[in-house]
Scaffold this motif. Structure first.
Motif, PDB file in Angstrom:
ATOM      1  N   GLY A 161      -5.006   5.434  -1.456  1.00 26.48           N
ATOM      2  CA  GLY A 161      -5.038   4.780   0.298  1.00 26.48           C
ATOM      3  C   GLY A 161      -6.082   6.321   1.480  1.00 26.48           C
ATOM      4  O   GLY A 161      -5.724   6.996   2.937  1.00 26.48           O
ATOM      5  N   ALA A 178      -1.424   5.275  -3.862  1.00 24.18           N
ATOM      6  CA  ALA A 178      -1.529   5.910  -2.187  1.00 24.18           C
ATOM      7  C   ALA A 178      -2.284   6.679  -1.792  1.00 24.18           C
ATOM      8  O   ALA A 178      -2.441   7.123  -0.262  1.00 24.18           O
ATOM      9  N   SER A 212       2.722   7.635   0.707  1.00 26.60           N
ATOM     10  CA  SER A 212       2.636   6.534   3.036  1.00 26.60           C
ATOM     11  C   SER A 212       2.828   7.216   3.378  1.00 26.60           C
ATOM     12  O   SER A 212       3.066   7.092   4.409  1.00 26.60           O
ATOM     13  N   ARG A 255      -3.232   3.469   6.467  1.00 27.58           N
ATOM     14  CA  ARG A 255      -2.939   2.776   4.991  1.00 27.58           C
ATOM     15  C   ARG A 255      -1.529   2.559   5.101  1.00 27.58           C
ATOM     16  O   ARG A 255      -0.614   2.750   6.385  1.00 27.58           O
ATOM     17  N   ALA A 296       2.615   1.761  -0.029  1.00 32.10           N
ATOM     18  CA  ALA A 296       1.237   2.273  -0.793  1.00 32.10           C
ATOM     19  C   ALA A 296       1.215   1.500  -1.643  1.00 32.10           C
ATOM     20  O   ALA A 296       0.387   0.516  -2.016  1.00 32.10           O
TER      21      ALA A 296
END
Length: 388
Positions: free
Chosen positions: A21, A74, A79, A105, A109
């Motif tokens: 992410g 993530a 996230s 993101r 995620a």
């Protein structure tokens, strides 16, 4: 990050694909980049997909199907923490995205990327990792919904979860799969978690032989916590016990299944830390980006000296993720990196003849470099500090 870069390296196919992410900054502070460099160092061709669109699989397919597995993170932050403040207000920026823009993101995620990867690569082993997966590996209180959530593997379409520091686990995943084993063979790798069915006794039905005689830390079940909320405190205490003692496995019953956690991975030794941080990081964002990435600018001249935290602060989950053993680099390794930073600055003209101002030398907490536990030494157990 693309076919052209694969061809420049003489690669026809990837062994491992990592999905993150964060934007791609070739710096050791970015977890997926660190693991990618580590895998390449050990002979596994590794590609990175950074901040893919989550409404289609196109971005995951640009380098083709990897031969062994896909790893999913993530990014450097959970996230939801990247998107919202502690007052649940939407953040306006994201330091790990070009231009500092928010929204690159998705929320949760790990779940979204895992589902996307399953669509893109049916039947491919999927491995979760990073801070979001690590700290959601068991049933947990979710601040954002004010509710108890199941372990993240119950909702993600993944085969394995790597918790804590991932170098040993991800390399072992690659090696096992490289030998032709299937995803089932990943069970039992230290520092990982997976799902199993329950047997008639209410225990994991297919426990790896390596754990048969190991100590067990039994965790309260998910339904038990829903019925008695104070059991969440017992779960947290038991999980910390399992992490810090270092030799025990654990399991949690969840909705008729067992979440099994192998003992933690052994901390890296000083020699391994030196090897890891000597890899050829460019300390620059990928050249495809046209806007600056705030985190890249902030971290460009930082140096990691150690990992882990010997403290047990009630407000912090770092020891649960990195462990309380301190893994330290040697002084010479740190000095070598500082000299390399100075040479790079002079070559680029960024600092001219004056060299470079190093922004930080340290680890995730206070200065615990080369710290060790005298009590463990007296007991004759390994401490994981300067000698690993």
């Amino acid at each position: 990050m693309c076919r052209e870069e694969m061809r420049a390296l003489g690669w026809e196919r990837l062994d491992v694909l990592l999905i993150t992410g964060d934007a791609y900054v070739d710096h050791p502070s970015f977890g997926c980049v660190l693991l990618a460099r580590w895998l390449i160092h050990h002979g596994f061709r590794t590609g990175l997909v950074a901040q893919p669109r989550w409404d289609r699989t196109d971005d995951l397919l640009v380098m083709g199907r990897p031969r062994l597995f896909a790893g999913i993170s993530a990014g450097a932050l959970d996230s939801l923490l990247a998107h919202y403040t502690a007052f649940r207000k939407k953040r306006r920026d994201d330091a790990y995205t070009p231009g500092g823009r928010a929204g690159a993101r998705p929320n949760r995620a790990c779940l979204v990327y895992a589902n996307l990867a399953r669509q893109a690569f049916p039947g491919l082993p999927l491995v979760l990792g990073g801070i979001e997966a690590s700290l959601r590996r068991v049933s947990h209180y979710d601040f954002w919904t004010d509710a108890l959530r199941r372990p993240i593997l119950m909702d993600a379409k993944a085969d394995l979860l790597v918790w804590g520091m991932g170098e040993r686990a991800i390399l072992e995943c690659a090696r096992r799969l490289d030998k032709g084993a299937g995803a089932d063979a990943l069970a039992g790798i230290p520092g990982t978690a997976w799902l199993d069915r329950l047997d008639a006794r209410g225990h994991p039905a297919r426990l790896p032989a390596s754990l048969a005689n190991a100590p067990l830390v039994a965790l309260p079940g998910h339904q038990q916590i829903l019925d008695e909320p104070e059991q969440l405190l017992r779960l947290t205490q038991a999980l910390e016990q399992q992490v810090h003692r270092g030799d025990a496995w654990a399991f949690e019953p969840v909705d008729g299944r067992a979440l099994v956690l192998a003992p933690p991975a052994v901390p890296l030794s000083t020699a391994e830390m030196d090897e890891l941080y000597s890899l050829p990081f460019r300390r620059e964002a990928h050249p495809s980006y046209r806007e600056a990435i705030p985190a890249a600018e902030m971290l460009r001249t930082s140096i990691t000296s150690h990992r882990g935290c010997g403290g047990g602060c009630s407000f912090c989950s770092l020891a649960l993720h990195q462990g309380r053993h301190i893994s330290s680099r040697s002084a010479e390794s740190i000095l070598d990196e500082a000299r390399a930073l100075a040479r790079a600055a002079m070559t680029s003209g960024r600092r001219g003849k004056d060299g470079v101002a190093i922004s930080d030398v340290g680890g995730p907490t206070a200065n615990m470099w080369q710290a060790h536990c005298a009590l463990e030494e007296a007991a004759g157990t390994e401490c994981g500090a300067s000698d690993g």
